[in-house]
Design an enzyme around this catalytic site. Structure first.
Site, PDB file in Angstrom:
ATOM      1  CD  GLU A  53      35.911   3.018 -52.177  1.00 24.94           C
ATOM      2  OE1 GLU A  53      36.671   3.738 -53.291  1.00 24.94           O
ATOM      3  OE2 GLU A  53      34.864   3.114 -51.927  1.00 24.94           O
ATOM      4  CG  ASP A 109      34.500   4.026 -57.145  1.00 29.96           C
ATOM      5  OD1 ASP A 109      35.264   3.984 -55.557  1.00 29.96           O
ATOM      6  OD2 ASP A 109      34.397   4.996 -57.489  1.00 29.96           O
ATOM      7  CG  HIS A 136      38.284  10.365 -57.803  1.00 27.56           C
ATOM      8  ND1 HIS A 136      37.520  10.754 -57.232  1.00 27.56           N
ATOM      9  CD2 HIS A 136      37.784   9.964 -55.786  1.00 27.56           C
ATOM     10  CE1 HIS A 136      36.698  10.956 -56.381  1.00 27.56           C
ATOM     11  NE2 HIS A 136      36.986   9.706 -56.016  1.00 27.56           N
ATOM     12  CD  GLU A 149      38.546   5.359 -56.857  1.00 23.79           C
ATOM     13  OE1 GLU A 149      38.198   6.539 -57.547  1.00 23.79           O
ATOM     14  OE2 GLU A 149      38.771   5.532 -55.385  1.00 23.79           O
ATOM     15  CG  HIS A 207      31.109   6.811 -56.826  1.00 21.70           C
ATOM     16  ND1 HIS A 207      30.276   6.993 -55.401  1.00 21.70           N
ATOM     17  CD2 HIS A 207      32.327   7.041 -55.913  1.00 21.70           C
ATOM     18  CE1 HIS A 207      30.959   7.462 -54.665  1.00 21.70           C
ATOM     19  NE2 HIS A 207      31.564   7.500 -54.976  1.00 21.70           N
TER      20      HIS A 207
HETATM   21  O1  G3P Z   1      38.459   5.971 -53.185  1.00 27.10           O
HETATM   22  C1  G3P Z   1      39.183   6.569 -53.052  1.00 27.10           C
HETATM   23  C2  G3P Z   1      38.063   7.924 -52.609  1.00 27.10           C
HETATM   24  O2  G3P Z   1      37.487   7.554 -54.257  1.00 27.10           O
HETATM   25  C3  G3P Z   1      36.998   7.705 -51.613  1.00 27.10           C
HETATM   26  O3  G3P Z   1      35.798   8.144 -51.826  1.00 27.10           O
HETATM   27  O4  G3P Z   1      33.514   8.231 -52.246  1.00 27.10           O
HETATM   28  O5  G3P Z   1      34.881   8.991 -54.530  1.00 27.10           O
HETATM   29  O6  G3P Z   1      34.771   6.442 -53.911  1.00 27.10           O
HETATM   30  P1  G3P Z   1      34.549   7.756 -52.850  1.00 27.10           P
HETATM   31 CA    CA Z   2      36.503   5.408 -54.333  1.00 23.46          CA
END
Ligand code: G3P
Ligand code: CA
Length: 301
Positions: A142, A38, A9, A36, A51
């Site tokens: 994402e 963002d 993450h 991941e 993010h």
């Molecule tokens: O995308 C999964 C998780 O990362 C969602 O929460 O706010 O950390 O992007 P966030």
């Molecule tokens: Ca995310």
């Protein structure tokens, strides 16, 4: 996509400032299944790995471009070109009002020298490492806040899908999972943009949990908040909601967020959290700030 997946993450964000190249390289070395990203667009349409649509809680934008804030006092990624963003230093997440570090025990705020980077640069890092190490670690991008991007005359989904295609991510077998909280936009990615990628519908509130039937028409999985899987604790034992089972009945994988070893509200240890959610609730994967700990746990169990 059959075994239980570890998703780093924002990289190894428990150890280094989130979404920096350093956090991604460290995560890579921990051998998760996916890392991941963002994504938010810059003024000149470069997808930046960050993010928030704001810059001021992970960079020194307020001191470098003090006159570039909007009326609400925030600094927006979309107001800066990629070259301008390169002049910023990235730091551990903090509250821009108080200056206080969000996770006090993580990497010290303001130390060392971290930068923002583009989605393409991160794909090239991960693909380059896959080539040089012989591993096959995937990406898990994402699309952040498509509505906000539309308001700023930008189509982030189209730009991201095109980049993925260009870098060879075309089908569900290509080690790329694309995620979004906005259901209309994720459905558009499947139907209008004709993407054949593995798609995950992120979920944050309880009404959305009721919509599995419609998600299953275009998505391959869901990404709920882990608390949506926990029901009540009775006689020291957790009971679970029907979310995981219901999703499995619709053929959807379940990848909850976010497993943090330094934020264990309901659990006495990180191992207890992982044991309960992976093996008793039967999730298929999870987002974690501590990929090393999750990889080690799944290897042992
Ligand atoms: O995308 C999964 C998780 O990362 C969602 O929460 O706010 O950390 O992007 P966030
Ligand atoms: Ca995310």
């Amino acid at each position: 996509m059959n075994s239980k997946l570890v998703i780093a993450h924002r990289g190894a964000s428990g150890y280094l400032p989130e979404h920096t190249m350093e956090a991604k390289a460290m995560a890579y070395a921990m051998k998760p299944d996916f890392i991941e990203q963002d994504l938010v667009l810059s003024k000149d349409d470069v997808p930046i790995v960050i993010h928030d649509i704001y810059l001021d809680d992970v960079t020194n934008v307020a001191s470098v471009y003090s006159n570039r804030k909007r009326k609400d006092g925030r600094y927006y990624v979309v107001d800066f070109t990629f070259d301008e963003l390169q002049c910023l230093k990235v730091t551990e997440r903090f509250n821009p009002k108080s200056g206080k570090q969000f996770y006090p025990k993580r990497f010290p705020k303001g130390k060392s020298n971290f930068k923002l980077h583009s989605f393409q640069q991160e794909i090239e890092l991960i693909q380059g490492l896959n080539y040089s190490t012989g591993n096959s670690i995937g990406i898990y991008p994402e699309i952040k806040n498509p509505e906000f991007h539309y308001e700023n005359q930008k189509d982030i989904a189209r730009i991201v899908v095109d980049i993925l295609f260009e870098y060879g991510y075309k089908t569900k077998e290509d080690k790329c999972i694309l995620q979004c909280f906005d259901a209309r936009e994720l459905e558009r990615i499947r139907i209008d943009l004709q993407s054949n990628l593995f798609l995950v519908q992120l979920i944050e509130n309880d009404e959305e949990v009721e919509k599995l039937y419609s998600y299953a028409k275009y998505a391959d999985g869901i990404g709920p908040w882990y608390k949506q899987i926990l029901d009540v604790k009775e006689n020291e034992k957790w009971k679970f909601t029907s979310l995981v089972n219901d999703a499995h009945e619709f053929g959807l994988k379940v990848h909850p967020y976010t497993f943090r070893a330094d934020q264990l509200s309901e659990f006495s240890s990180f191992e207890e959290m992982m044991q309960l959610l992976f093996y008793e609730a039967n999730i298929d994967g999870a987002f974690t700030d501590f990929p090393d700990k999750m990889v080690a746990f799944l290897k042992m169990s």
